[in-house]
Scaffold this motif. Sequence first.
Motif, PDB file in Angstrom:
ATOM      1  N   ILE A  64       0.830  -1.209   0.000  1.00  0.00           N
ATOM      2  CA  ILE A  64       0.000   0.000   0.000  1.00  0.00           C
ATOM      3  C   ILE A  64       0.861   1.254   0.000  1.00  0.00           C
ATOM      4  O   ILE A  64       0.604   2.207  -0.754  1.00  0.00           O
ATOM      5  CB  ILE A  64      -0.948  -0.022   1.215  1.00  0.00           C
ATOM      6  CG1 ILE A  64      -1.998  -1.118   1.051  1.00  0.00           C
ATOM      7  CG2 ILE A  64      -1.648   1.339   1.385  1.00  0.00           C
ATOM      8  CD1 ILE A  64      -2.832  -1.386   2.289  1.00  0.00           C
ATOM      9  N   GLU A  65       1.909   1.256   0.829  1.00  0.00           N
ATOM     10  CA  GLU A  65       2.783   2.431   0.890  1.00  0.00           C
ATOM     11  C   GLU A  65       3.492   2.672  -0.439  1.00  0.00           C
ATOM     12  O   GLU A  65       3.666   3.818  -0.875  1.00  0.00           O
ATOM     13  CB  GLU A  65       3.789   2.260   2.024  1.00  0.00           C
ATOM     14  CG  GLU A  65       3.153   2.399   3.414  1.00  0.00           C
ATOM     15  CD  GLU A  65       4.144   2.115   4.529  1.00  0.00           C
ATOM     16  OE1 GLU A  65       5.221   1.521   4.240  1.00  0.00           O
ATOM     17  OE2 GLU A  65       3.845   2.461   5.693  1.00  0.00           O
ATOM     18  N   GLU A  66       3.880   1.586  -1.096  1.00  0.00           N
ATOM     19  CA  GLU A  66       4.541   1.718  -2.404  1.00  0.00           C
ATOM     20  C   GLU A  66       3.569   2.291  -3.436  1.00  0.00           C
ATOM     21  O   GLU A  66       3.931   3.181  -4.224  1.00  0.00           O
ATOM     22  CB  GLU A  66       5.051   0.347  -2.856  1.00  0.00           C
ATOM     23  CG  GLU A  66       5.820   0.417  -4.184  1.00  0.00           C
ATOM     24  CD  GLU A  66       6.374  -0.941  -4.604  1.00  0.00           C
ATOM     25  OE1 GLU A  66       6.759  -1.076  -5.770  1.00  0.00           O
ATOM     26  OE2 GLU A  66       6.393  -1.872  -3.759  1.00  0.00           O
ATOM     27  N   ALA A  67       2.305   1.799  -3.429  1.00  0.00           N
ATOM     28  CA  ALA A  67       1.305   2.307  -4.377  1.00  0.00           C
ATOM     29  C   ALA A  67       1.004   3.781  -4.113  1.00  0.00           C
ATOM     30  O   ALA A  67       0.867   4.584  -5.043  1.00  0.00           O
ATOM     31  CB  ALA A  67       0.025   1.484  -4.271  1.00  0.00           C
ATOM     32  N   LEU A  68       0.903   4.166  -2.855  1.00  0.00           N
ATOM     33  CA  LEU A  68       0.651   5.564  -2.503  1.00  0.00           C
ATOM     34  C   LEU A  68       1.817   6.458  -2.914  1.00  0.00           C
ATOM     35  O   LEU A  68       1.635   7.591  -3.364  1.00  0.00           O
ATOM     36  CB  LEU A  68       0.394   5.696  -0.996  1.00  0.00           C
ATOM     37  CG  LEU A  68      -0.955   5.148  -0.493  1.00  0.00           C
ATOM     38  CD1 LEU A  68      -0.982   5.093   1.023  1.00  0.00           C
ATOM     39  CD2 LEU A  68      -2.106   6.008  -1.010  1.00  0.00           C
ATOM     40  N   SER A  69       3.017   5.913  -2.761  1.00  0.00           N
ATOM     41  CA  SER A  69       4.207   6.682  -3.153  1.00  0.00           C
ATOM     42  C   SER A  69       4.211   6.931  -4.661  1.00  0.00           C
ATOM     43  O   SER A  69       4.503   8.030  -5.131  1.00  0.00           O
ATOM     44  CB  SER A  69       5.468   5.916  -2.731  1.00  0.00           C
ATOM     45  OG  SER A  69       6.634   6.587  -3.175  1.00  0.00           O
TER      46      SER A  69
END
Length: 450
Positions: free
Chosen positions: A412-417
């Motif tokens: 999720i953090e990678e997608a948000l980034s």
Amino acid sequence: MSRILIADDEIRITEALRRLLELEGYDTLSAGDGEEVLKMLSGGGVDLVLLDLDMPRKDGIETLREMRRSGHSLPVLIVSGKGTIAKAVEAVRLGAYDFIEKPVDDERLLLAIQRALEFSNVREERDLLRSAEKGGAEEEIFSEEESLRSLAERAEKAAKQDLPILIRGETGSGKEVFARWIHRRSERSRGPFVPLNCAALPDSLAESELFGHVRGAFTGATRDRRGRFELARGGTLFLDEVAELTAPLQAKLLRAIETGEFQPLGAERSVKSNARILSATHKDLREAVAKGEFREDLFFRLAVVEFVIPPLRERPRDLRRLAVEFLRDRFGRSAPVVEEEAFEVLAGYRWPGNIRELRNVVDRAALFAEGGRITPDDVRDALPSGAFSTTAREEKKGTLRSARDESERAAIEEALSETGGNVSAAARLLGIDRAHLYRKMKKLGVGGRG
């Protein structure tokens, strides 16, 4: 004793009607406006309403409309003045039983009340028989659990023998469904299936409800009325929560079973009935017999054959199937999908209310589900607070859960980034619904913007 609700905003008239009715043996309640009428009816226990049309807050016509919308089918007598004849006609069209013009003629009012209560009793008896004839034909017993399949096989054999059967099981485990299933496979399947919840019977009405009464047997008995035992002639009488019967009623039930006849309240002659008795209880009747709470001779009469329905917590495969069936029954093709982890949460609960509680929880979870999916959080929110406590089994799962959470958090953090913190874009990138992603972010403590 019939209870009559007097709805009129004139205290003088209300008191005069109250005195008249109580002298005739009726129990009375009073309300000064339509809102109060509806509030009092919601508590139940009212047999007839005397309704004035000109009342504050909510007039009689609107009160009657709201009663019918809310499913209150009890008889209503309009008691109103000359200037409201047109409204009274409208009220009768809405289902009021009769119209009594003010000033009230006592004899005419009492006769109208008697007839309205008789009409209500006849309609109630008719509806009961119609319901009995239907016999819950839509309900079947399907199970993936060997214990319940074996139980059904034995019950099908017992159904053909016309013997009394006792069904034991926890509250909500499906005892009445099981009883109806037995009835439909018996030689009496063309006859009525008449249920009676013994736990819901007031002591003052229990004997009348079971065996009936004749006119004048007690105050408010304005006509002969057949009891459940007689209504079940040629079919099956199902006594739910039979352990709750009082000692005097246990004795009368025993005699009715042994002789095939009983005496309605106030009657001089006995009535015959060949009804088959199926009974059910959540209690251990052998223990109740040992404590002196239940007659041993009646127990032996009722439990010629005995079946015990296993609780839902012992039927994990049925739990999954039932949850899906309940959703399909309520929502049809638009039923939400239950996530696998949500099934795990369902399986971890002990279900003290059994199938009835499962249906309730599934309905609540579906109500708040988003994106057409029921998540573990939806299920937890639908379950009673404090439903879970940490166990050794849960602790063993902890490491796996932690690893899975870390993996999801990183994705999720990678997608948000990659999307500059845009949750909608991140959801599309991850191939999940935005509402689902929001719940995941809240659970895992991940921030972002819309």
